[in-house]
Design a protein around this motif. Structure first.
Motif, PDB file in Angstrom:
ATOM      1  N   UNK A  65     -29.684  20.850   1.152  1.00  0.00           N
ATOM      2  CA  UNK A  65     -31.035  20.739   0.604  1.00  0.00           C
ATOM      3  C   UNK A  65     -31.033  20.969  -0.899  1.00  0.00           C
ATOM      4  N   UNK A  66     -30.282  21.942  -1.372  1.00  0.00           N
ATOM      5  CA  UNK A  66     -30.238  22.214  -2.815  1.00  0.00           C
ATOM      6  C   UNK A  66     -29.702  21.002  -3.581  1.00  0.00           C
ATOM      7  N   UNK A  67     -28.755  20.300  -2.991  1.00  0.00           N
ATOM      8  CA  UNK A  67     -28.229  19.080  -3.612  1.00  0.00           C
ATOM      9  C   UNK A  67     -29.321  18.021  -3.724  1.00  0.00           C
ATOM     10  N   UNK A  68     -30.121  17.887  -2.658  1.00  0.00           N
ATOM     11  CA  UNK A  68     -31.201  16.895  -2.658  1.00  0.00           C
ATOM     12  C   UNK A  68     -32.310  17.278  -3.645  1.00  0.00           C
ATOM     13  N   UNK A  73     -35.263  16.489  -8.818  1.00  0.00           N
ATOM     14  CA  UNK A  73     -35.724  16.972 -10.121  1.00  0.00           C
ATOM     15  C   UNK A  73     -35.121  16.164 -11.265  1.00  0.00           C
ATOM     16  N   UNK A  74     -33.872  15.768 -11.125  1.00  0.00           N
ATOM     17  CA  UNK A  74     -33.246  14.978 -12.182  1.00  0.00           C
ATOM     18  C   UNK A  74     -33.919  13.621 -12.343  1.00  0.00           C
ATOM     19  N   UNK A  75     -34.449  13.074 -11.250  1.00  0.00           N
ATOM     20  CA  UNK A  75     -35.139  11.788 -11.340  1.00  0.00           C
ATOM     21  C   UNK A  75     -36.585  11.940 -11.801  1.00  0.00           C
ATOM     22  N   UNK A  76     -37.277  12.962 -11.313  1.00  0.00           N
ATOM     23  CA  UNK A  76     -38.711  13.103 -11.613  1.00  0.00           C
ATOM     24  C   UNK A  76     -38.990  13.975 -12.828  1.00  0.00           C
ATOM     25  N   UNK A  77     -38.032  14.793 -13.224  1.00  0.00           N
ATOM     26  CA  UNK A  77     -38.284  15.736 -14.312  1.00  0.00           C
ATOM     27  C   UNK A  77     -39.266  16.819 -13.937  1.00  0.00           C
ATOM     28  N   UNK A  78     -39.531  16.947 -12.629  1.00  0.00           N
ATOM     29  CA  UNK A  78     -40.433  17.991 -12.153  1.00  0.00           C
ATOM     30  C   UNK A  78     -41.899  17.628 -12.236  1.00  0.00           C
ATOM     31  N   UNK A  92     -28.531  17.643 -16.679  1.00  0.00           N
ATOM     32  CA  UNK A  92     -28.580  17.492 -15.234  1.00  0.00           C
ATOM     33  C   UNK A  92     -28.697  18.861 -14.562  1.00  0.00           C
ATOM     34  N   UNK A  93     -29.740  19.007 -13.758  1.00  0.00           N
ATOM     35  CA  UNK A  93     -29.867  20.213 -12.940  1.00  0.00           C
ATOM     36  C   UNK A  93     -28.845  20.137 -11.818  1.00  0.00           C
ATOM     37  N   UNK A  94     -28.111  21.206 -11.615  1.00  0.00           N
ATOM     38  CA  UNK A  94     -27.072  21.235 -10.585  1.00  0.00           C
ATOM     39  C   UNK A  94     -27.510  22.092  -9.404  1.00  0.00           C
ATOM     40  N   UNK A  95     -26.955  21.847  -8.212  1.00  0.00           N
ATOM     41  CA  UNK A  95     -27.343  22.625  -7.028  1.00  0.00           C
ATOM     42  C   UNK A  95     -27.143  24.125  -7.183  1.00  0.00           C
ATOM     43  N   UNK A  96     -26.156  24.546  -8.000  1.00  0.00           N
ATOM     44  CA  UNK A  96     -25.930  25.987  -8.154  1.00  0.00           C
ATOM     45  C   UNK A  96     -26.988  26.660  -9.020  1.00  0.00           C
ATOM     46  N   UNK A  97     -27.953  25.879  -9.508  1.00  0.00           N
ATOM     47  CA  UNK A  97     -29.089  26.444 -10.247  1.00  0.00           C
ATOM     48  C   UNK A  97     -30.305  26.635  -9.344  1.00  0.00           C
ATOM     49  N   UNK A  98     -30.184  26.294  -8.076  1.00  0.00           N
ATOM     50  CA  UNK A  98     -31.340  26.273  -7.179  1.00  0.00           C
ATOM     51  C   UNK A  98     -31.173  27.286  -6.056  1.00  0.00           C
ATOM     52  N   UNK A 274     -37.350  18.969   4.668  1.00  0.00           N
ATOM     53  CA  UNK A 274     -37.421  19.105   3.211  1.00  0.00           C
ATOM     54  C   UNK A 274     -36.487  18.129   2.514  1.00  0.00           C
ATOM     55  N   UNK A 275     -35.316  17.908   3.092  1.00  0.00           N
ATOM     56  CA  UNK A 275     -34.392  16.920   2.519  1.00  0.00           C
ATOM     57  C   UNK A 275     -35.018  15.534   2.519  1.00  0.00           C
TER      58      UNK A 275
END
Length: 372
Positions: A65-68, A73-78, A92-98, A274-275
């Motif tokens: 899920x964190x990967x997804x 977020x990388x596509x939408x910019x939040x 690029x936001x990475x999964x280890x930031x989530x 959620x994914x």
């Protein structure tokens, strides 16, 4: 038999859910549209392929899920309502930031425990998400409440000034219940003078309905933590999924708190749904833009009818009648079978908060309110 801690609790009060009749429910900032149909498809497939998933513990770190979420977020910019937001991230936001949790309320609880101490206050706006004082009381953390500016926006300079003798700072952006957002540049200016050894938390529960997110600031400010939720723009209030985006170091600190409280906060079904949600960007962009369109139309209608309506970058509006109290407006609207939210709090007691529903629901409410 109760502890002193228990006797001192002042719990959060959610929007009412009466059962005396069927209401048009515009009091809890829920999404008027269902989640992506793909959510149901993925859950049905999960259970059809392996019902034993119900008997097995979920991935405690929500790895897939964190990967997804990172890809989303990388596509939408939040910001789902802004097609160009994804181009502004700059990295690029990475999964280890989530970090994922059981709704953003649980995530907020972990943040309060991880980053704010009981010997110094946490700084919050005077009027903001009402769970912040609840968690401060729960963990015995003193509060410094900073008054809003005269236009009900967050006073950025005063917030930072108060934070120099604090445990840290948290505010919702866009703010709730006012609906007003600080620009990303305004938040950057706050961070430039904010103490580097304290955590700066921005709660972006409603950011998808605005024009920009503060996610780009994560590149330059390692003490920034951004809180997000699936409940609003992703129509997941009934499923419970929230997350933070932060440096891997701060994300790991929150994970330590989680593992000391509840190792498995997000179940298998929720993670699978959620994914699917974060993968269906086209669907959510469509309904988010519709809500923004209906919000702006409803706001104009009320202004033309003589109401004061604060600017909104959310899925709700904050409204004041020219002569009636907030409680009177709430009660008169409720008599017509529509629920809106009134906060009986000095300073905002004359306002009501109105969730944006479908276009039909907003026309129904507008007809009622124009006659008050």
């Amino acid at each position: 038999m109760l502890s002193k801690r228990m006797n001192d609790l002042k719990p959060y009060k959610p929007g009412e859910q009466p059962s005396d009749r069927i209401y048009v429910k515009l009091n809890a900032n829920e999404n008027p549209y269902p989640p992506s149909p793909e959510c149901a498809v993925r859950v049905k497939r999960l259970l059809a392929d392996d019902l034993r998933k119900m008997a097995l513990y979920p991935d405690p770190d929500a790895t897939a899920l964190r990967k997804e979420i990172a890809a989303h977020l990388n596509e939408t910019g939040g910001v789902l309502a802004n097609d160009d937001a994804g181009k502004k991230l700059g990295f690029k936001i990475s999964p280890d930031m989530i970090f994922c949790g059981n709704g953003s309320d649980e995530v907020l609880s972990f943040l309060f425990y991880a980053f704010f101490d009981s010997d110094k206050p946490v700084v919050v706006p005077e009027f903001s998400y009402s769970f912040y004082p609840v968690y401060a009381g729960y963990y015995d953390i003193p509060l410094t409440k900073v008054p809003l500016s005269s236009d009900f926006s967050i006073d950025a300079d005063a917030m930072v000034a108060a934070a120099h003798d604090s445990s840290g700072l948290i505010f919702a952006n866009p703010n709730a219940p006012t609906g007003i957002a600080l620009s990303c540049e305004a938040v950057r200016k706050m961070l430039l003078t904010f103490p580097k050894d304290k955590v700066f938390v921005v709660d972006e529960a409603y950011a998808d309905f605005g024009s920009e997110s503060v996610l780009p600031l994560l590149l330059d400010f390692p003490n920034l933590v951004v809180v997000r939720t699936f409940s609003k723009s992703l129509a997941f209030a009934g499923m419970r999924m929230g997350y933070i985006v932060a440096s891997p170091e701060l994300r790991n600190a929150v994970t330590t708190v989680k593992n000391s409280f509840n190792h498995f906060p997000a179940d298998n079904i929720c993670q699978e749904a959620a994914k699917a949600a974060v993968s269906d960007i086209a669907y959510y962009r469509s309904i988010t833009k519709q809500i923004v369109k209906d919000r702006d139309s409803f706001r104009k209608t009320l202004i033309d009818a003589g109401y004061e309506v604060l600017p909104s970058a959310t899925n709700f509006v904050f409204v004041r009648h020219k002569s009636l109290s907030g409680k009177q407006v709430y009660e008169l609207v409720k008599k017509e079978g529509i629920l809106i939210r009134h906060f009986d709090i000095p300073g905002v007691e004359d306002f009501v908060r109105i969730t944006i529903g479908t276009a039909e629901q907003m026309k129904q409410l507008a007809a009622v309110m124009k006659n008050l």
